[in-house]
Write a protein that holds these residues in place. Structure first.
Motif, PDB file in Angstrom:
ATOM      1  N   THR A  19     -37.358 -24.258 -32.058  1.00 50.58           N
ATOM      2  CA  THR A  19     -36.789 -25.583 -32.269  1.00 50.58           C
ATOM      3  C   THR A  19     -35.386 -25.719 -31.691  1.00 50.58           C
ATOM      4  O   THR A  19     -34.961 -26.815 -31.320  1.00 50.58           O
ATOM      5  N   GLU A  20     -34.649 -24.611 -31.610  1.00 49.84           N
ATOM      6  CA  GLU A  20     -33.284 -24.680 -31.092  1.00 49.84           C
ATOM      7  C   GLU A  20     -33.214 -24.539 -29.575  1.00 49.84           C
ATOM      8  O   GLU A  20     -32.179 -24.781 -28.977  1.00 49.84           O
ATOM      9  N   GLY A  21     -34.315 -24.118 -28.949  1.00 48.72           N
ATOM     10  CA  GLY A  21     -34.350 -24.075 -27.498  1.00 48.72           C
ATOM     11  C   GLY A  21     -33.908 -22.778 -26.862  1.00 48.72           C
ATOM     12  O   GLY A  21     -33.499 -22.756 -25.699  1.00 48.72           O
ATOM     13  N   PHE A  22     -33.997 -21.653 -27.610  1.00 45.51           N
ATOM     14  CA  PHE A  22     -33.603 -20.352 -27.038  1.00 45.51           C
ATOM     15  C   PHE A  22     -34.460 -20.012 -25.822  1.00 45.51           C
ATOM     16  O   PHE A  22     -33.943 -19.643 -24.763  1.00 45.51           O
ATOM     17  N   ALA A  23     -35.788 -20.154 -25.957  1.00 46.33           N
ATOM     18  CA  ALA A  23     -36.691 -19.806 -24.856  1.00 46.33           C
ATOM     19  C   ALA A  23     -36.441 -20.680 -23.631  1.00 46.33           C
ATOM     20  O   ALA A  23     -36.386 -20.185 -22.498  1.00 46.33           O
ATOM     21  N   SER A  24     -36.288 -21.975 -23.833  1.00 43.01           N
ATOM     22  CA  SER A  24     -36.074 -22.870 -22.699  1.00 43.01           C
ATOM     23  C   SER A  24     -34.710 -22.621 -22.048  1.00 43.01           C
ATOM     24  O   SER A  24     -34.553 -22.747 -20.831  1.00 43.01           O
ATOM     25  N   ALA A  25     -33.709 -22.257 -22.872  1.00 39.61           N
ATOM     26  CA  ALA A  25     -32.382 -21.970 -22.328  1.00 39.61           C
ATOM     27  C   ALA A  25     -32.430 -20.775 -21.385  1.00 39.61           C
ATOM     28  O   ALA A  25     -31.872 -20.811 -20.276  1.00 39.61           O
ATOM     29  N   ILE A  26     -33.105 -19.713 -21.811  1.00 43.05           N
ATOM     30  CA  ILE A  26     -33.237 -18.521 -20.966  1.00 43.05           C
ATOM     31  C   ILE A  26     -34.070 -18.835 -19.728  1.00 43.05           C
ATOM     32  O   ILE A  26     -33.710 -18.487 -18.596  1.00 43.05           O
ATOM     33  N   SER A  27     -35.192 -19.499 -19.925  1.00 42.35           N
ATOM     34  CA  SER A  27     -36.106 -19.790 -18.822  1.00 42.35           C
ATOM     35  C   SER A  27     -35.465 -20.657 -17.752  1.00 42.35           C
ATOM     36  O   SER A  27     -35.608 -20.402 -16.550  1.00 42.35           O
ATOM     37  N   GLU A  28     -34.751 -21.703 -18.173  1.00 40.99           N
ATOM     38  CA  GLU A  28     -34.152 -22.626 -17.208  1.00 40.99           C
ATOM     39  C   GLU A  28     -32.979 -21.990 -16.465  1.00 40.99           C
ATOM     40  O   GLU A  28     -32.719 -22.327 -15.301  1.00 40.99           O
ATOM     41  N   ALA A  29     -32.263 -21.090 -17.134  1.00 41.32           N
ATOM     42  CA  ALA A  29     -31.079 -20.496 -16.518  1.00 41.32           C
ATOM     43  C   ALA A  29     -31.408 -19.326 -15.603  1.00 41.32           C
ATOM     44  O   ALA A  29     -30.574 -18.925 -14.783  1.00 41.32           O
ATOM     45  N   LEU A  30     -32.611 -18.762 -15.720  1.00 37.32           N
ATOM     46  CA  LEU A  30     -33.042 -17.699 -14.813  1.00 37.32           C
ATOM     47  C   LEU A  30     -33.668 -18.326 -13.560  1.00 37.32           C
ATOM     48  O   LEU A  30     -34.555 -19.158 -13.663  1.00 37.32           O
ATOM     49  N   HIS A  31     -33.191 -17.945 -12.424  1.00 39.63           N
ATOM     50  CA  HIS A  31     -33.721 -18.494 -11.174  1.00 39.63           C
ATOM     51  C   HIS A  31     -33.584 -17.466 -10.066  1.00 39.63           C
ATOM     52  O   HIS A  31     -32.914 -16.430 -10.227  1.00 39.63           O
TER      53      HIS A  31
END
Length: 241
Positions: free
Chosen positions: A14-26
């Motif tokens: 709900t806090e977006g930990f997974a999306s934060a990591i996923s979006e910032a890795l490129h």
């Protein structure tokens, strides 16, 4: 399910930990890797569950020869007992391809410090430098050693009271999957909770980037933690103390 030899595996929260990591890795600008997006939806009817499916998103980093180098799996969050069924189904699909080597799973978790028991006072999460515990499952490889060098070995007395973590740890041990857990802990009560958790996300992201050949950009992190509330998110747990 086709994945790369290195898989970063997370659960949506709900806090977006997974999306934060996923979006910032490129991919690194100097590399030829391109990012491909995919999704999955797996039936759980074999477990007697008809109203839910094991679903999530997958990002693949592929080179110019079409070779999968790194995959990021972001699976939907499930509560027990559905959690065990869904996780078992996804892990079975990931390891189904017997023609290739068993992938190495890198599994980051952000856990409230109140759920981390048995650590010494000197290792508390309020130190100036974010503390990331590393737990290795399987044989020691180059990537495992690199991760061990960048994380803190947990004390033998450490106990992490987190159902999703416990379930995942059980499965990788039983299935003998080479895995490495990265555990960051954030205080539930500090006034600078958001800042502290942002630092932990950055620390975990940098570790993942340095061991996968990707790049972590802090300016891509979108982090909106919920404010602490006096009410329990799961009131039914009060019945069990």
């Amino acid at each position: 399910m086709k994945v790369a030899p290195i898989v970063v595996f997370m659960f949506k929260d709900t806090e977006g930990f997974a999306s934060a990591i996923s979006e910032a890795l490129h991919s690194n600008p100097s590399s030829s890797l391109t990012r491909l997006e995919d999704s999955f939806e797996l039936s759980l009817e074999g477990y007697g569950i008809k109203h839910l499916k094991a679903s999530g998103n997958v990002s693949h980093f592929v080179d110019d020869h079409g070779t999968y180098k790194v995959s990021i799996v972001a699976m939907e969050h499930y509560e027990p007992p559905v959690l065990a069924c869904a996780l078992n189904e996804v892990l079975n699909k990931i390891t189904a391809d017997k023609s290739s080597l068993m992938p190495t799973l890198l599994i980051p978790f952000l856990v409230e410090s109140s759920k981390v028991k048995g650590q010494s006072k000197s290792l508390r999460s309020d130190e100036s430098k974010p503390l990331i515990f590393g737990i290795q499952i399987g044989q020691n490889t180059d990537i495992m050693q690199a991760l061990l060098n960048k994380t803190q070995e947990p004390p033998s007395s450490l106990r992490i009271q987190h159902e999703t973590f416990a379930c995942f740890l059980h499965f990788v041990r039983v299935m003998q999957l080479p895995s490495f857990f990265l555990i960051g802990q954030a205080s539930q009560y500090l006034d600078n909770k958001s800042t502290k958790q942002h630092e932990i996300i950055h620390a975990i992201g940098e570790i993942l980037a340095s061991t996968t050949g990707l790049q972590f950009s802090e300016d891509r992190v979108v982090w909106n933690p919920k404010k602490a509330s006096g009410e329990s998110k799961e009131p039914w747990r009060a019945l069990y103390g």
